[in-house]
Motif scaffolding. Structure first.
Motif, PDB file in Angstrom:
ATOM      1  N   TYR A 288       0.837  -1.203   0.000  1.00  0.00           N
ATOM      2  CA  TYR A 288       0.000   0.000   0.000  1.00  0.00           C
ATOM      3  C   TYR A 288       0.873   1.255   0.000  1.00  0.00           C
ATOM      4  N   SER A 289       1.907   1.226  -0.815  1.00  0.00           N
ATOM      5  CA  SER A 289       2.843   2.358  -0.859  1.00  0.00           C
ATOM      6  C   SER A 289       2.155   3.662  -1.254  1.00  0.00           C
ATOM      7  N   TYR A 290       1.120   3.566  -2.101  1.00  0.00           N
ATOM      8  CA  TYR A 290       0.416   4.771  -2.528  1.00  0.00           C
ATOM      9  C   TYR A 290      -0.341   5.420  -1.365  1.00  0.00           C
ATOM     10  N   LEU A 291      -0.732   4.614  -0.373  1.00  0.00           N
ATOM     11  CA  LEU A 291      -1.389   5.169   0.808  1.00  0.00           C
ATOM     12  C   LEU A 291      -0.370   5.715   1.807  1.00  0.00           C
ATOM     13  N   VAL A 292       0.797   5.071   1.850  1.00  0.00           N
ATOM     14  CA  VAL A 292       1.849   5.513   2.768  1.00  0.00           C
ATOM     15  C   VAL A 292       2.287   6.934   2.437  1.00  0.00           C
ATOM     16  N   LYS A 293       2.275   7.269   1.158  1.00  0.00           N
ATOM     17  CA  LYS A 293       2.727   8.594   0.721  1.00  0.00           C
ATOM     18  C   LYS A 293       1.692   9.687   0.965  1.00  0.00           C
ATOM     19  N   LYS A 294       0.471   9.267   1.321  1.00  0.00           N
ATOM     20  CA  LYS A 294      -0.558  10.262   1.613  1.00  0.00           C
ATOM     21  C   LYS A 294      -0.354  10.826   3.017  1.00  0.00           C
ATOM     22  N   VAL A 295      -0.329  12.120   3.124  1.00  0.00           N
ATOM     23  CA  VAL A 295      -0.046  12.776   4.404  1.00  0.00           C
ATOM     24  C   VAL A 295      -1.157  12.533   5.416  1.00  0.00           C
ATOM     25  N   VAL A 296      -2.399  12.512   4.952  1.00  0.00           N
ATOM     26  CA  VAL A 296      -3.540  12.454   5.873  1.00  0.00           C
ATOM     27  C   VAL A 296      -3.953  11.029   6.243  1.00  0.00           C
ATOM     28  N   PHE A 297      -3.332  10.034   5.660  1.00  0.00           N
ATOM     29  CA  PHE A 297      -3.756   8.648   5.901  1.00  0.00           C
ATOM     30  C   PHE A 297      -3.015   8.060   7.101  1.00  0.00           C
ATOM     31  N   GLU A 298      -3.763   7.383   7.975  1.00  0.00           N
ATOM     32  CA  GLU A 298      -3.170   6.736   9.154  1.00  0.00           C
ATOM     33  C   GLU A 298      -2.592   5.381   8.743  1.00  0.00           C
ATOM     34  N   ILE A 299      -1.313   5.371   8.444  1.00  0.00           N
ATOM     35  CA  ILE A 299      -0.702   4.138   7.929  1.00  0.00           C
ATOM     36  C   ILE A 299      -0.562   3.061   9.002  1.00  0.00           C
ATOM     37  N   SER A 300      -0.760   3.423  10.252  1.00  0.00           N
ATOM     38  CA  SER A 300      -0.650   2.433  11.330  1.00  0.00           C
ATOM     39  C   SER A 300      -1.721   1.351  11.237  1.00  0.00           C
ATOM     40  N   ILE A 301      -2.775   1.608  10.461  1.00  0.00           N
ATOM     41  CA  ILE A 301      -3.852   0.614  10.359  1.00  0.00           C
ATOM     42  C   ILE A 301      -3.556  -0.447   9.299  1.00  0.00           C
ATOM     43  N   LEU A 302      -2.536  -0.235   8.468  1.00  0.00           N
ATOM     44  CA  LEU A 302      -2.286  -1.162   7.359  1.00  0.00           C
ATOM     45  C   LEU A 302      -1.931  -2.584   7.823  1.00  0.00           C
ATOM     46  N   PRO A 303      -1.056  -2.759   8.834  1.00  0.00           N
ATOM     47  CA  PRO A 303      -0.829  -4.130   9.319  1.00  0.00           C
ATOM     48  C   PRO A 303      -2.107  -4.775   9.845  1.00  0.00           C
ATOM     49  N   VAL A 304      -2.968  -3.969  10.472  1.00  0.00           N
ATOM     50  CA  VAL A 304      -4.239  -4.493  10.983  1.00  0.00           C
ATOM     51  C   VAL A 304      -5.119  -4.954   9.822  1.00  0.00           C
ATOM     52  N   VAL A 305      -5.108  -4.190   8.736  1.00  0.00           N
ATOM     53  CA  VAL A 305      -5.887  -4.560   7.540  1.00  0.00           C
ATOM     54  C   VAL A 305      -5.472  -5.943   7.052  1.00  0.00           C
ATOM     55  N   LYS A 306      -4.174  -6.180   7.002  1.00  0.00           N
ATOM     56  CA  LYS A 306      -3.671  -7.470   6.514  1.00  0.00           C
ATOM     57  C   LYS A 306      -4.033  -8.617   7.459  1.00  0.00           C
ATOM     58  N   VAL A 307      -3.990  -8.348   8.751  1.00  0.00           N
ATOM     59  CA  VAL A 307      -4.350  -9.387   9.726  1.00  0.00           C
ATOM     60  C   VAL A 307      -5.833  -9.727   9.610  1.00  0.00           C
ATOM     61  N   VAL A 308      -6.672  -8.706   9.463  1.00  0.00           N
ATOM     62  CA  VAL A 308      -8.119  -8.941   9.306  1.00  0.00           C
ATOM     63  C   VAL A 308      -8.389  -9.697   8.010  1.00  0.00           C
ATOM     64  N   SER A 309      -7.661  -9.353   6.950  1.00  0.00           N
ATOM     65  CA  SER A 309      -7.821 -10.050   5.670  1.00  0.00           C
ATOM     66  C   SER A 309      -7.500 -11.534   5.814  1.00  0.00           C
ATOM     67  N   ALA A 310      -6.414 -11.844   6.530  1.00  0.00           N
ATOM     68  CA  ALA A 310      -6.050 -13.252   6.763  1.00  0.00           C
ATOM     69  C   ALA A 310      -7.046 -13.935   7.694  1.00  0.00           C
ATOM     70  N   PHE A 311      -7.699 -13.136   8.522  1.00  0.00           N
ATOM     71  CA  PHE A 311      -8.653 -13.672   9.495  1.00  0.00           C
ATOM     72  C   PHE A 311      -9.856 -14.323   8.811  1.00  0.00           C
ATOM     73  N   PHE A 312     -10.239 -13.825   7.640  1.00  0.00           N
ATOM     74  CA  PHE A 312     -11.381 -14.396   6.916  1.00  0.00           C
ATOM     75  C   PHE A 312     -11.155 -15.878   6.619  1.00  0.00           C
ATOM     76  N   VAL A 313      -9.964 -16.195   6.132  1.00  0.00           N
ATOM     77  CA  VAL A 313      -9.638 -17.592   5.823  1.00  0.00           C
ATOM     78  C   VAL A 313      -9.566 -18.405   7.112  1.00  0.00           C
TER      79      VAL A 313
END
Length: 457
Positions: A288-313
């Motif tokens: 999600y490099s394009y989101l990391v470069k956004k000043v207003v985006f909270e990039i701290s949630i990205l690892p959580v996004v990946k964990v939740v994505s794996a949680f579905f399986v």
């Protein structure tokens, strides 16, 4: 010192006292057995057996066996017996032989005490032993029947020495655990603002996390005919392959009274989630490099996004496991709900590691490959496809310090052993202490390197 600061210090002191009290009272090492060992040289291959007890009522249930196989060569035989054993019976094979015994000792927690040869030589209760003599540091025994044995009364002083050694190690363990816990609490208190801000960011963006996770899950299999179905097919096929290799090919025996496939899947379910979530969360900033470069985006949630994505399986795989248990006649019960707790443990553990790895991988891209290799090694170092019971008791701790041991064992406690997590006090304290320290480290690393992400990525 203002009033607010005093209140914080008092609360911190109370928390430390509570945790230390719980550790000193509840966290005790397991000490229910000792090891009897001796070296053997014999002219016959045979089965050696030790009967143990306090009243010496002979029964196979209260005995341990070991094999001597190398004729004329010295072998060390070990027998695990209860710590309250007062008398043992050494059965020296099932045929006439000349036997040389040496280094007869009792061991526990790295402490060894020798058994006096005189207690063997002077034993009045022996059978089918033609001669029994001391020769330097050995005992030479000539047997003349199919059931030779000798009784030995264990020295109270020897047992007392082992008990004192255990008490010392147990106290040292408690002190070490208190120190680790106190250090973790103090560090958490120091950086609690950073941790709190991280939690608040996740809470504030929970709907965004959910939507990103769903999109991430769908995107991963976009373009294929079966789409997200592949996410569920892969783990099922993997389980079937492992089952075929171990149960059909290697003819693995049931684990206790449980079919091997049920025992196996209880270990694979958490490991698949851990492996997938950690690898994906590690690469979250790069993906999600394009989101990391956004000043207003909270990039701290990205690892959580990946964990939740794996949680579905993981949820599907867990349901698949429960259905499989039902098919074998093991019904859903209250203990099964405990998997929710262990899943939470795993999510926090993954995030604790991922906040460090997702930060470092931006500057050191090889880390992703290193983690992949470590996970391949880890699946065999964690008792998933083998039982930790095959490991000698004095070496089990090497495998138990792995935090995933706690989670894998927890899933088996929930699905098979029916043991509540609070019954494993030491393991629970240890796990959360390690996770706490890793989380603190992860947050510190993430906050320090965060400002450089957009420049490097």
């Amino acid at each position: 010192m203002n009033k607010k600061r005093v209140i914080k210090l008092v609360l911190l002191f109370i928390i430390i006292v509570i945790f230390n009290t719980l550790i000193l009272k509840e966290c005790n090492l397991v000490y229910d057995s000792i090891t009897l060992s001796y070296n053997v040289i014999s002219d016959k291959q045979d089965i050696y057996q030790v009967f143990y007890g306090t009243d010496m009522e002979i029964s196979e249930e209260r005995s341990v066996k070991a094999s001597y196989e190398e004729l004329g060569k010295e072998e060390e035989l070990k027998f695990t017996i209860p710590k309250d054993t007062k008398q043992i019976r050494l059965d020296l094979g099932n045929q006439p032989a000349q036997i040389k015994l040496s280094k007869i000792s009792l061991e526990s927690f790295w402490k060894s005490v020798s058994i006096n040869f005189e207690s063997i030589i002077n034993s009045e209760d022996k059978n089918q032993i033609q001669s029994l003599t001391k020769q330097s540091e050995n005992i030479i025994i000539n047997t003349d029947g199919s059931d030779p044995y000798v009784y030995i009364n264990l020295d109270k002083n020897s047992i007392s020495t082992l008990n004192e050694n255990f008490n010392f190690i147990n106290l040292a363990f408690k002190i070490a655990l208190c120190l680790i816990t106190n250090i973790t609490i103090l560090i958490l208190a120091k950086i609690y603002r950073s941790l709190l801000s991280l939690v608040l960011e996740v809470k504030t963006n929970r709907f965004l996390i959910w939507n990103l996770a769903k999109n991430d899950f769908k995107t991963k299999y976009a373009g294929s005919y079966l789409g997200v179905i592949w996410a569920f097919i892969q783990p099922v096929i993997t389980v079937l392959v492992y089952w075929f290799v171990f149960q059909i090919g290697l003819r693995a025996t049931p684990m206790g009274n449980f079919p091997f496939v049920l025992w196996l899947i209880a270990g694979l379910v958490p490991w698949f989630f851990f492996s997938d979530a950690l690898q994906c969360a590690t690469n979250s900033m790069l993906e999600y490099s394009y989101l990391v470069k956004k000043v207003v985006f909270e990039i701290s949630i990205l690892p959580v996004v990946k964990v939740v994505s794996a949680f579905f399986v993981h949820v599907f795989f867990l349901i698949f496991a429960i259905v499989l248990y039902e098919c074998y006649g093991y019904a859903f019960n209250l203990y099964t709900l405990q998997t929710i707790y262990y899943t939470f443990c795993m999510c926090v553990f993954v995030l604790a590691i991922a906040y460090s790895t997702c930060s470092i991988v931006i500057f050191f891209r090889d880390l992703a490959q290193i983690i992949g290799i470590l996970l391949q090694i880890g699946v065999w170092l964690t008792p998933i496809m083998w039982s930790v019971d095959i490991i000698p008791k004095n070496l089990k701790w090497i495998f138990m310090i792995n935090p995933m041991f706690y989670v894998v064992q927890g899933y088996r406690d929930s699905l098979i052993n029916h043991v509540w997590f609070w019954r494993r006090t030491i393991e629970t304290f240890y796990f959360w202490s390690i996770v706490g320290m890793l989380f603190v480290l992860g947050v510190v690393v993430f906050k320090k390197l965060k400002i450089h992400f957009s420049d490097v990525i």
